[in-house]
Design an enzyme around this catalytic site. Structure first.
Site, PDB file in Angstrom:
ATOM      1  CG  HIS A  93       8.033  51.351 118.201  1.00  0.00           C
ATOM      2  ND1 HIS A  93       7.400  51.641 119.380  1.00  0.00           N
ATOM      3  CD2 HIS A  93       9.102  50.591 118.523  1.00  0.00           C
ATOM      4  CE1 HIS A  93       8.053  51.082 120.387  1.00  0.00           C
ATOM      5  NE2 HIS A  93       9.094  50.435 119.897  1.00  0.00           N
ATOM      6  CG  ASP A 149       9.253  56.853 116.022  1.00  0.00           C
ATOM      7  OD1 ASP A 149       8.650  55.788 116.271  1.00  0.00           O
ATOM      8  OD2 ASP A 149      10.367  57.134 116.532  1.00  0.00           O
ATOM      9  CD  GLN A 190      15.966  52.366 116.448  1.00  0.00           C
ATOM     10  OE1 GLN A 190      17.189  52.447 116.347  1.00  0.00           O
ATOM     11  NE2 GLN A 190      15.402  51.743 117.457  1.00  0.00           N
ATOM     12  CE  LYS A 215      14.728  53.568 121.290  1.00  0.00           C
ATOM     13  NZ  LYS A 215      14.744  52.122 121.495  1.00  0.00           N
ATOM     14  CB  CYS A 221       7.577  47.652 119.988  1.00  0.00           C
ATOM     15  SG  CYS A 221       8.251  47.316 121.597  1.00  0.00           S
TER      16      CYS A 221
HETATM   17  C1  LIG Z   1      11.089  53.418 116.011  1.00  0.00           C
HETATM   18  C2  LIG Z   1      10.885  53.451 117.489  1.00  0.00           C
HETATM   19  N1  LIG Z   1       9.955  54.287 118.005  1.00  0.00           N
HETATM   20  C3  LIG Z   1       9.749  54.356 119.341  1.00  0.00           C
HETATM   21  C4  LIG Z   1      10.482  53.576 120.219  1.00  0.00           C
HETATM   22  C5  LIG Z   1      10.218  53.710 121.702  1.00  0.00           C
HETATM   23  O1  LIG Z   1      11.369  54.229 122.347  1.00  0.00           O
HETATM   24  P1  LIG Z   1      11.305  54.347 123.981  1.00  0.00           P
HETATM   25  O2  LIG Z   1      12.621  54.961 124.381  1.00  0.00           O
HETATM   26  O3  LIG Z   1      11.157  52.925 124.482  1.00  0.00           O
HETATM   27  O4  LIG Z   1      10.105  55.191 124.285  1.00  0.00           O
HETATM   28  C6  LIG Z   1      11.467  52.706 119.715  1.00  0.00           C
HETATM   29  C7  LIG Z   1      12.265  51.815 120.631  1.00  0.00           C
HETATM   30  N2  LIG Z   1      12.429  50.513 120.066  1.00  0.00           N
HETATM   31  C8  LIG Z   1      13.151  49.538 120.834  1.00  0.00           C
HETATM   32  C9  LIG Z   1      12.289  48.984 121.949  1.00  0.00           C
HETATM   33  S1  LIG Z   1      10.870  48.193 121.326  1.00  0.00           S
HETATM   34  C10 LIG Z   1      13.649  48.408 119.912  1.00  0.00           C
HETATM   35  O5  LIG Z   1      14.254  47.460 120.424  1.00  0.00           O
HETATM   36  O6  LIG Z   1      13.456  48.539 118.689  1.00  0.00           O
HETATM   37  C11 LIG Z   1      11.671  52.645 118.341  1.00  0.00           C
HETATM   38  O7  LIG Z   1      12.612  51.828 117.811  1.00  0.00           O
END
Ligand SMILES: Cc1ncc(COP(=O)(O)O)c(CN[C@@H](CS)C(=O)O)c1O
Length: 420
Positions: free
Chosen positions: A136, A213, A216, A239, A378
């Site tokens: 990501h 990371d 998910q 999430k 992303c």
């Molecule tokens: C694997 C992974 N790593 C980092 C992030 C960022 O999370 P934040 O809370 O925005 O900082 C995400 C968030 N992906 C969202 C927004 S792009 C998606 O629609 O898939 C993610 O999936």
């Protein structure tokens, strides 16, 4: 069989009774909103149960105050609640204690904290950062830009045609010059579940750290940072049924202890003179200024809610829904699905309908009250590699049903006819 009583769960989420289809300029259900919502964009953000909202309301109505500063009772109550939220999150991911749990705004900020507090001081020319092709932007761009600033190099572990990491290539790349391996646990585009414990062993064998990371994975399956042997692990409250504005950086205490902060100000100091300053104990050293107190309390309630459901049940529910969606989408020969087979992935399916651009598909699905995501999620370099400018993605959580997957398929069918 599905392990979760979805009907009972849905009672806790008023928003899931929403109707949509009307005017978008006035927030909330209004005139013209007549179609029952089918919310399938959980990988972007999950919905919020009453229990989380009520915990936040209780805070603002009952003990709103700044933390770690006041001697008065409200401040002490708020401080205790905020600290207990750290303890609860530590327990949820198998950390040793609150010293290893830094609250951030989100996963992105947690990544940047390590890159700038640790990476900027530790990395230089000749050092290597190993990522994967499915990262990501929160990790990929962060480490890529840090490498430019420090002279370190970035290498990407290849992803094969089925969306799995090439572990032979990983072995090749993770060498003596490697100082950091940063890898997504569950891909938000492919649904791939990466062998982060194996990658942790590879990193440690050459004296490198591993950053997992967990954006998910923490929301969707049991996570034990000790079992993985992660040096850092990050995820976001929004999430996993929590509010926005709260994320978590887990770090091994010994590493955090020897890492200098990169955000300075109140709360994170012990003693300040005109000449210098000393730092507060962990984790407060990394939480400069007034934190997102209400959001931390909301995250505590979200973790309690998820633990009541049971993370193994959450995982199983997601796997069943994801496989069902994968199988139903696979019935069509004009649909391309990205990532591993339906029985070996997290709770999301990214795909393209050959005749329809993902944005158009998402818009047509929205006309049928089906909310999915369309775009690059992303992961632009990954989409370049897939040869797709964008993809449509359905992602599931504890309140979604097989019937909602059927509605997704029906709406995709409708889009196909529209463009036939
Ligand atoms: C694997 C992974 N790593 C980092 C992030 C960022 O999370 P934040 O809370 O925005 O900082 C995400 C968030 N992906 C969202 C927004 S792009 C998606 O629609 O898939 C993610 O999936």
């Amino acid at each position: 069989s599905y392990p979760i009583d979805v009907a009972a769960i849905r009672e806790d989420f008023p928003i899931l009774a929403r109707k949509v289809g009307g005017d978008v300029t006035t927030p909330g259900e209004g005139e013209g909103d007549t179609e029952p919502l089918v919310y399938l964009d959980n990988a972007a953000t999950s919905q919020t149960p009453k229990q989380v909202v009520e915990a936040i309301v209780d805070y603002y109505y009952g003990y709103n105050s700044n933390v770690h500063r006041g001697i008065h009772q409200l401040s002490q109550e708020a401080s205790v609640a905020y600290e207990q939220a750290h303890d609860r999150v530590a327990e949820f991911v198998g950390a040793d204690g609150r010293e290893e749990i830094v609250f951030t705004k989100n996963t992105t900020e947690a990544m940047n904290l390590v890159a700038y507090a640790w990476g900027l001081n530790e990395l230089g020319p000749g050092d290597r950062i190993v990522l994967t092709e499915m990262e990501h932007h929160a990790s990929l761009v962060t480490w890529q830009q840090l490498a430019k600033k420090t002279g370190a190099e970035v290498k990407y572990i290849r992803v094969d045609d089925e969306g799995r990491l090439d572990m032979e290539h990983a072995k090749e790349l993770i060498d003596e010059s490697t100082k950091m391996v940063s890898v997504v646990h569950v891909s938000n585009t492919l649904g791939t579940i990466n062998p982060v414990d194996e990658l942790a062993d590879m990193a440690h064998e050459v004296g490198a750290y591993i950053f997992v990371d967990g954006a998910q994975s923490a929301p969707t399956r049991p996570v034990d940072v000790g079992d993985i042997d992660a040096d850092f692990f990050a995820f976001s409250g929004h999430k996993m049924l929590g509010p926005t504005g709260i994320g978590v950086l887990y770090g091994k205490e010994a590493i955090l202890e020897e890492t200098e902060p990169y955000l300075y100000g109140g709360d994170m100091i012990r003693r300040v003179t005109y000449e210098d300053a000393t730092w507060e104990d962990l984790p407060w050293k990394f939480e400069a200024g007034t934190p997102n107190i209400a959001q931390g309390i909301g995250l505590h309630a979200a973790v309690d809610y998820l633990d009541d459901v049971g993370m193994k049940n959450v995982q199983r529910h997601e796997e069943l829904l994801s496989k069902y969606a994968y199988d139903r989408l696979s019935e069509f020969d004009d649909i391309t699905i990205y990532g591993p087979p339906g029985d070996d992935r997290g709770g999301l399916v990214a795909f393209n309908l050959d005749s329809v651009h993902a944005h158009d598909l998402s818009s047509i699905l929205n006309d049928s009250a089906v909310a999915i995501r369309a775009g690059d999620h992303c992961t632009q370099p990954l989409h370049d590699k897939l040869g797709a400018a964008a993809s449509a993605r359905a992602s599931f959580y504890i309140y979604n049903t097989r019937e909602e997957v059927d509605e997704l398929i029906e709406a995709v069918d409708g889009a196909r006819e529209l463009f036939a």
